[in-house]
Design a protein around this motif. Structure first.
Motif, short mmCIF file in Angstrom:
data_model
loop_
_atom_site.label_atom_id
_atom_site.label_comp_id
_atom_site.label_asym_id
_atom_site.label_seq_id
_atom_site.Cartn_x
_atom_site.Cartn_y
_atom_site.Cartn_z
N MET A 1 0.81 -1.22 0.00
CA MET A 1 0.00 0.00 0.00
C MET A 1 0.85 1.27 0.00
SD MET A 1 -3.14 -0.88 -0.18
CE MET A 1 -2.50 -2.15 -1.28
N THR A 2 2.15 1.13 0.22
CA THR A 2 3.05 2.29 0.25
C THR A 2 4.24 2.05 -0.67
OG1 THR A 2 4.06 1.33 2.24
CG2 THR A 2 2.42 3.07 2.58
N PRO A 3 4.01 1.79 -1.94
CA PRO A 3 5.13 1.44 -2.83
C PRO A 3 6.09 2.61 -3.02
CG PRO A 3 3.13 1.85 -4.09
CD PRO A 3 2.73 1.86 -2.65
N GLY A 4 7.36 2.37 -2.69
CA GLY A 4 8.38 3.40 -2.87
C GLY A 4 8.21 4.60 -1.97
N GLN A 5 7.34 4.50 -0.95
CA GLN A 5 7.05 5.66 -0.10
C GLN A 5 7.58 5.52 1.32
OE1 GLN A 5 2.79 5.63 -0.49
NE2 GLN A 5 2.81 6.90 -2.34
N LEU A 6 7.99 4.33 1.73
CA LEU A 6 8.49 4.17 3.09
C LEU A 6 9.82 4.92 3.24
CD1 LEU A 6 7.79 0.39 3.82
CD2 LEU A 6 6.48 2.38 4.56
N PRO A 7 9.94 5.75 4.26
CA PRO A 7 11.17 6.55 4.40
C PRO A 7 12.36 5.74 4.87
CG PRO A 7 9.71 6.93 6.25
CD PRO A 7 8.95 6.06 5.30
N LEU A 8 12.11 4.52 5.31
CA LEU A 8 13.21 3.70 5.82
C LEU A 8 12.86 2.24 5.59
CD1 LEU A 8 14.98 4.21 9.22
CD2 LEU A 8 14.13 1.95 8.61
N THR A 9 13.77 1.50 4.98
CA THR A 9 13.61 0.05 4.84
C THR A 9 14.90 -0.62 5.28
OG1 THR A 9 14.32 0.15 2.53
CG2 THR A 9 11.96 0.22 2.96
N ALA A 10 14.75 -1.80 5.87
CA ALA A 10 15.90 -2.52 6.42
C ALA A 10 16.03 -3.87 5.72
CB ALA A 10 15.72 -2.73 7.92
N GLU A 11 17.23 -4.16 5.23
CA GLU A 11 17.52 -5.43 4.58
C GLU A 11 18.62 -6.14 5.34
OE1 GLU A 11 18.15 -4.86 0.25
OE2 GLU A 11 17.55 -2.79 0.66
#
Length: 703
Positions: free
Chosen positions: A576-586
């Motif tokens: 629901m938030t494609p490319g919009q999350l301000p932070l992602t963790a891998e």
């Protein structure tokens, strides 16, 4: 009046508060030198404030000893001021101990034992309740008790005593007189604790009189009439009664403030609450208390911190939002019993954007706190007045919680199930207060309405505007089914307010139905759609136990089914938030929590990592207690691939081109470790963190 230090602090966020226990030793035995030594210990810990707590916390039960308590308090304040510490006096303003029998006195003795005291220390406690000292303005303490509407008699509480009605004018006069003697000791702040009502109170003569005068309604007489009326939320007079009690508490809180201001004092005014996301049937609602300087989230001392922290993460987000809306700091008030608990509680507070206060129950033995406080001081610019950035937000409606009588049965659990999915799956989220809706809604791309049953038309119009401009709204269950006046809102009216052709309330398990709305969209789903259970608190009823016997409770592990639902829900929210999350963790192991903030002037991104890996990996049914020494392992992740954090700074972030990033750890060198930063897609940056760096906690600063 005794001379106070300069009014609290130049920066309200610069508060590092400890707990100064005023138990029997401090009240009856300590010399001035002893108290100065204890104050100096807080200074050495890195604290600049202390709040008192103590064996005489239920202050009204100790009114025969007020002069003695105040004398000790004055000496403790003098010692704290000598050591550069400001002092908040803290006691229960309304609760009493009044045991009825031998069992009750044994209970009280156990309770006092936890705070290094006993019934024998206070001989005037026994038989002292019906005396009529001048200090109470010619009244007996029993004249102040609130009245159970069911019986017409004072209501006996779980503390083997009674509670005082904050609406009782005789009590208010006596309490104000007492507070003047407390202020004369030189304290810098005051926390009048526990001001609330039992659900069935108060039906005293003053509440009956004032409720009738203010609303035109009457509290029914005790017995069947009261019980038929009480709890009937469809009855307007009962809802008016709940609102009346809430107004009494707010008025009481302001009366305390106006009183000390009339004496020419400017006192620091904090308060705390364990559960803010609840219905507040006792009418005590921290969110609505006026004129506060600090909001604490109390992580209760009877709760096993190791296993109870997950729902506190969501409560912390709500406190952060309340503080933000008022321009004051929020903080965690925790009761760690050993060094690793202290380290975990402090790390969680930092990762939630909060200040931290910690103490053992009845004592202070905060091994390692100096190192943590030094870290706070060195990194004040990255830890204080920070700004949360998130694309996803949960709407928290106080109107709904105050009116939805079933809120705590299911809607709260469903909200926690979704919000804790964000915590555990490292999806940045926020909570939006009603008062912030018009000011802050456009900061987000997705707002989640988890069964906000009561809603005003203007709120729906705001959501329509949000969608028209490209935002997404997730609508669960019977959201907006009721207006603030309790009238039903037809689906057709919802459609009109949202600018839709049609709208229908979903079945409980319905998957999302999509509606286009301008440049945005509305997804309407059932209240049970992808709703996992969550990790609940684990509490000991420790005042009913001898702590020397190390009481335990069975560990409740989150079932595998719910963990799978959590993964599915996380995927849905990311979709629901494609490319919009301000932070992602891998490449971040399970249990490593990642949160992000902007500094006050937006010149740096601050990322927190808390190593909770393995803490909740306990077998279901295992007996757990306060002394689970193996429960916080902080395992090493050495040998695993580097953690990769991708950051999409908000548009107003002032990061320079090609920013640098450093890793800081309070257990490691103060200089920090330079990290590898690479440009990512669009305006993102990718920060690589060697896995072996993470101990219990780490902070990344990109600037």
């Amino acid at each position: 009046m005794t001379c106070h230090m300069k009014p609290y602090t130049d920066d309200a966020w610069d508060i590092r508060c400890g707990v100064f226990w005023m138990n029997d030793q401090e009240i009856f035995a300590d010399s001035d030198a002893d108290l100065d030594r204890k104050a100096a210990a807080f200074r050495e810990l890195g604290c600049n404030w202390v709040m008192t707590f103590g064996s005489a916390h239920f202050r009204w039960s100790f009114y025969h000893y007020w002069a003695r308590i105040n004398a000790a308090l004055a000496r403790a304040v003098k010692a704290c001021h000598h050591n550069g510490l400001r002092v908040i006096e803290h006691h229960s303003a309304v609760l009493t101990h009044a045991p009825k029998d031998a069992e009750g006195w044994a209970w009280l003795d156990r309770a006092l034992k936890i705070r290094k005291s006993s019934v024998k220390t206070w001989p005037e406690l026994i038989g002292g309740y019906d005396r009529n000292p001048a200090i109470l303005g010619g009244r007996r303490l029993t004249d102040f008790y609130y009245i159970d509407g069911r019986t017409g008699q004072p209501l006996f509480t779980g503390y083997h005593g009674y509670a005082i009605c904050p609406n009782n004018p005789h009590y208010r006069r006596a309490y104000m007189q007492y507070l003047e003697t407390v202020y004369a000791t030189g304290v810098d702040g005051i926390m009048t604790d526990d001001v609330s009502y039992s659900f069935y109170a108060c039906a005293c003569e003053f509440c009956r009189r004032d409720f009738a005068a203010q609303t035109g309604h009457a509290i029914p007489p005790p017995g069947a009439a009261f019980e038929k009326w009480h709890g009937n939320w469809e009855e307007p007079s009962f809802r008016a009664f709940i609102d009346f009690r809430r107004a009494v508490i707010e008025n009481y809180h302001l009366a305390i403030k106006h009183h000390y201001e009339s004496l020419g004092l400017q006192l620091y005014r904090p308060n705390y609450e364990r559960l803010g996301l609840q219905q507040h049937r006792d009418a005590y609602c921290l969110q609505q208390l006026p004129a506060l300087d600090l909001i604490w989230q109390e992580a209760g001392g009877a709760h096993i911190l190791d296993y109870s922290w997950p729902p506190w993460a969501v409560e912390a987000a709500q406190r952060f939002a309340i503080g933000r809306s008022r321009g004051i700091p929020s903080a965690l008030f925790a009761y760690p019993t050993r060094p690793n608990q202290l380290k975990l509680a402090w790390a969680l507070a930092m990762s939630w954007g909060q200040a931290f206060t910690g103490t053992g129950e009845g004592y202070v033995d905060m091994e390692g706190e100096r190192r943590l406080r030094d870290f706070e001081i060195r990194h004040a610019g990255q830890l204080r007045r920070v700004r949360k950035f998130a694309a996803l937000v949960f709407y928290d409606s106080i109107l709904n919680r105050n009116n939805c009588f079933a809120y705590e049965k299911k809607p709260r659990d469903r909200l926690l199930g979704w919000a804790l999915t964000c915590v555990m799956e490292n999806i940045p989220f926020d909570i939006l207060e009603t008062g912030e809706l018009r000011r802050r809604l456009d900061f987000y791309r997705l707002i989640i309405l988890r069964e906000i049953r009561f809603m005003a038309d203007w709120e729906l119009e705001e959501f329509r505007r949000f969608m028209q401009q490209g935002g997404t709204v997730i609508w669960a269950g019977d959201t907006a089914a009721k207006r603030p006046d309790w009238s039903d809102r037809p689906a057709a009216d919802i459609a009109a307010l949202l600018g839709l052709q049609s709208f229908a309330f979903p079945a409980d398990d319905a998957p999302p139905a999509r509606h286009e709305a301008g440049a945005g969209r509305l997804l309407v789903c059932g209240k049970n759609y992808l709703t996992p259970d969550y990790e609940h608190e684990h509490a000991l009823n420790w005042w009913n136990n001898d702590l020397a016997k190390k009481p335990t409770v069975p560990f409740q592990r989150l079932p595998e089914r719910d963990r799978q639902i959590r993964v599915q829900l996380a995927g849905f929210l990311r979709e629901m938030t494609p490319g919009q999350l301000p932070l992602t963790a891998e490449n971040v192991p399970a249990g490593v929590l990642v949160t992000g903030f902007l500094t006050q002037k937006a010149e740096a991104v601050v990322i927190h990592l808390v190593n909770t890996t393995g803490i909740l990996d306990q077998p279901a049914g295992k007996a757990v207690g306060l002394e689970d020494f193996d429960a916080i392992p902080f395992p090493s992740h050495a040998g695993q691939p580097p953690f990769t954090i991708t950051v999409q700074p908000p548009p107003d972030a002032a990061l320079p081109p090609g920013p640098r990033a450093f890793y800081f750890d309070p257990d490691a060198a103060a200089d920090g470790v330079l990290l590898t930063v690479a440009p990512g897609p669009g305006a993102t940056i990718r920060i690589s963190i060697p896995a072996e760096l993470l101990g219990a906690y780490g902070m990344v600063v990109a600037q």
